[in-house]
Design a protein around this motif. Structure first.
Motif, PDB file in Angstrom:
ATOM      1  N   LEU A 101      82.277 112.012 -16.068  1.00 29.49           N
ATOM      2  CA  LEU A 101      81.868 110.645 -16.344  1.00 29.49           C
ATOM      3  C   LEU A 101      81.531 110.514 -17.826  1.00 29.49           C
ATOM      4  O   LEU A 101      80.911 111.402 -18.411  1.00 29.49           O
ATOM      5  CB  LEU A 101      80.653 110.262 -15.499  1.00 29.49           C
ATOM      6  N   LEU A 102      81.939 109.406 -18.427  1.00 25.80           N
ATOM      7  CA  LEU A 102      81.646 109.126 -19.828  1.00 25.80           C
ATOM      8  C   LEU A 102      80.302 108.424 -19.945  1.00 25.80           C
ATOM      9  O   LEU A 102      79.878 107.708 -19.035  1.00 25.80           O
ATOM     10  CB  LEU A 102      82.737 108.233 -20.427  1.00 25.80           C
ATOM     11  N   GLU A 103      79.655 108.623 -21.075  1.00 21.28           N
ATOM     12  CA  GLU A 103      78.387 107.933 -21.322  1.00 21.28           C
ATOM     13  C   GLU A 103      78.619 106.446 -21.552  1.00 21.28           C
ATOM     14  O   GLU A 103      77.814 105.611 -21.162  1.00 21.28           O
ATOM     15  CB  GLU A 103      77.684 108.566 -22.526  1.00 21.28           C
ATOM     16  N   GLU A 104      79.746 106.117 -22.201  1.00 19.51           N
ATOM     17  CA  GLU A 104      80.133 104.724 -22.423  1.00 19.51           C
ATOM     18  C   GLU A 104      81.545 104.526 -21.893  1.00 19.51           C
ATOM     19  O   GLU A 104      82.405 105.384 -22.100  1.00 19.51           O
ATOM     20  CB  GLU A 104      80.098 104.385 -23.927  1.00 19.51           C
ATOM     21  N   LEU A 116      86.887 110.309 -17.576  1.00 22.82           N
ATOM     22  CA  LEU A 116      87.910 111.024 -18.340  1.00 22.82           C
ATOM     23  C   LEU A 116      88.455 112.130 -17.453  1.00 22.82           C
ATOM     24  O   LEU A 116      87.694 112.865 -16.824  1.00 22.82           O
ATOM     25  CB  LEU A 116      87.298 111.645 -19.608  1.00 22.82           C
ATOM     26  N   ARG A 117      89.786 112.246 -17.402  1.00 19.34           N
ATOM     27  CA  ARG A 117      90.404 113.283 -16.580  1.00 19.34           C
ATOM     28  C   ARG A 117      91.456 114.015 -17.399  1.00 19.34           C
ATOM     29  O   ARG A 117      92.265 113.398 -18.095  1.00 19.34           O
ATOM     30  CB  ARG A 117      91.034 112.667 -15.335  1.00 19.34           C
ATOM     31  N   LEU A 118      91.434 115.353 -17.337  1.00 17.88           N
ATOM     32  CA  LEU A 118      92.443 116.201 -17.962  1.00 17.88           C
ATOM     33  C   LEU A 118      93.182 116.950 -16.865  1.00 17.88           C
ATOM     34  O   LEU A 118      92.559 117.492 -15.948  1.00 17.88           O
ATOM     35  CB  LEU A 118      91.810 117.221 -18.921  1.00 17.88           C
ATOM     36  N   VAL A 119      94.523 116.987 -16.955  1.00 13.99           N
ATOM     37  CA  VAL A 119      95.340 117.641 -15.932  1.00 13.99           C
ATOM     38  C   VAL A 119      96.427 118.462 -16.615  1.00 13.99           C
ATOM     39  O   VAL A 119      97.084 117.986 -17.540  1.00 13.99           O
ATOM     40  CB  VAL A 119      96.014 116.616 -14.985  1.00 13.99           C
ATOM     41  N   THR A 172      96.082 113.268 -20.130  1.00 14.53           N
ATOM     42  CA  THR A 172      94.733 112.845 -20.518  1.00 14.53           C
ATOM     43  C   THR A 172      94.566 111.385 -20.125  1.00 14.53           C
ATOM     44  O   THR A 172      95.239 110.504 -20.666  1.00 14.53           O
ATOM     45  CB  THR A 172      94.535 113.024 -22.044  1.00 14.53           C
ATOM     46  N   ARG A 173      93.669 111.146 -19.180  1.00  8.50           N
ATOM     47  CA  ARG A 173      93.499 109.810 -18.614  1.00  8.50           C
ATOM     48  C   ARG A 173      92.098 109.289 -18.893  1.00  8.50           C
ATOM     49  O   ARG A 173      91.100 109.916 -18.515  1.00  8.50           O
ATOM     50  CB  ARG A 173      93.734 109.849 -17.104  1.00  8.50           C
TER      51      ARG A 173
END
Length: 362
Positions: free
Chosen positions: A166-169, A150-153, A143-144
């Motif tokens: 993409l995050l809102e903030e 934000l990236r999940l692998v 979790t990055r």
């Protein structure tokens, strides 16, 4: 919750009064959950009682008020609902480990995630994590959080799922951690069951010691231990070129794979894909079971590049196709001996890449 521990108290749920609410807590030394519900508190108190018994008993009661009273001397919880009563023997609350709560950890930087999107991201990635404990790192989801992304692998060595958004903030700090897939799957289940307001988000906090992660919802906290290991460099696994590229209807491809899987499941899950260019092009799927028989299914597709024949795990392909939300998917392959890549068509900024290793046809 206590399947991974021998501590008797971890087979119990902690019931504890907390600021005019009733707090319920459960944990298994890897994952801890705190949940608050409204209650009329007449006297402060705490006890732990067997989780399965309490859950089954309360689940069988009518939807009416439950009165609970604790006998501290005997550590017995008395429950009364309508015309039903029970006495449940418990273990002293002092023996229950302390689970961090959002209320206690308010000083740490947090990132807010939209709950529905985060749940879908987990659903698209966590299934690809390993279940074999011999490689603990691969049982987690990398979790990055980095800037606005934000990236999940997740990978089990045979398939790889990468999902980014993409995050809102922007995140308050760049950080990459390995979260047990079990914890994220449990979080997704909770997100699907809890009523969230329009403005409610999931607050993500990593403890100062970098060994725990907390997910805070309006009435639930989930805390998980982190897997302290270096996650593989997944960028090296994702092919950057292809010799054959296929665009196909997601639902039709999934339906054909499910039909082939009926025969493939008795033959190491092997399904053969024969990709044929043309107008229209097509994918011919086939599976053979020595005991059950065989099948063949065709799906029209837009094919660019060479004819290719390759074998893949039908179950793995079904797993990914049933969590893709776009009407069409791209399937890319270099050769029969190289990994195949599946991506949604038209996902925009919602990056999703799934890599599946080929199989050797018998």
């Amino acid at each position: 919750m206590a399947t991974r521990s021998t501590l008797p108290v971890l087979s119990n749920i902690l019931l504890e009064t907390d600021q005019s609410q009733l707090k319920l807590s459960a944990m298994n030394m890897e994952i801890g959950i705190n949940c608050w519900i409204g209650a009329m508190i007449e006297e402060e108190g705490a006890i732990t009682v067997p989780a399965r018994l309490l859950s089954d008993f309360v689940g069988s009661l009518p939807r009416e008020r439950i009165d609970m009273e604790l006998n501290v001397r005997t550590q017995t919880l008395h429950l009364r609902c309508a015309r039903n009563e029970a006495n449940i023997k418990g273990i002293d609350a002092s023996e229950f480990p302390i689970i961090p709560t959002h209320r206690r950890e308010t000083g740490l930087p947090a990132t807010e995630l939209p709950p529905d999107k985060f749940r879908r991201m987990i659903d698209q990635v966590a299934f690809a994590a390993a279940t074999d404990e011999s490689r603990p790192t691969l049982t987690g989801v990398y979790t990055r959080l980095d800037g606005e992304r934000l990236r999940l692998v997740a990978t089990d060595g045979f398939r790889l799922a990468v999902r980014a958004t993409l995050l809102e903030e922007p995140a308050p700090m760049a950080v990459g951690v390995v979260v047990p897939a079990r914890a994220l799957i449990e979080l997704a289940r909770i997100l699907g069951a809890v009523d969230m307001g329009e403005d409610d988000g999931v607050q993500v906090t990593i403890t100062e010691a970098r060994n725990q992660i907390m997910f805070h919802l309006p009435s639930v906290d989930l805390v998980s231990q982190l897997i302290e290991a270096n996650f593989p460099d997944y960028n090296k696994i994702v092919p950057t070129t292809y010799n054959t590229r296929v665009v196909v209807n997601t639902a039709e491809f999934l339906k054909a794979l499910r039909l082939s899987y009926l025969f493939a499941r008795d033959a190491a899950n092997i399904v053969r894909l024969n990709v044929v260019p043309g107008a229209p092009g097509k994918i011919v799927l086939s599976a053979t079971s020595n005991d059950m028989g065989d099948n063949e299914a065709e799906v029209d597709a837009l094919v660019e590049g060479e004819t290719v024949q390759a074998a893949f795990n039908a179950k793995f392909m079904i797993d990914v196709l049933q969590v893709i939300e776009t009407p069409e998917v791209v399937f890319e392959v270099i050769s029969a001996s190289r990994p195949g890549v599946i991506r949604p068509v038209g996902a925009g900024e919602e990056e999703y890449v799934h890599v599946i290793m080929p199989m050797s046809p018998k």
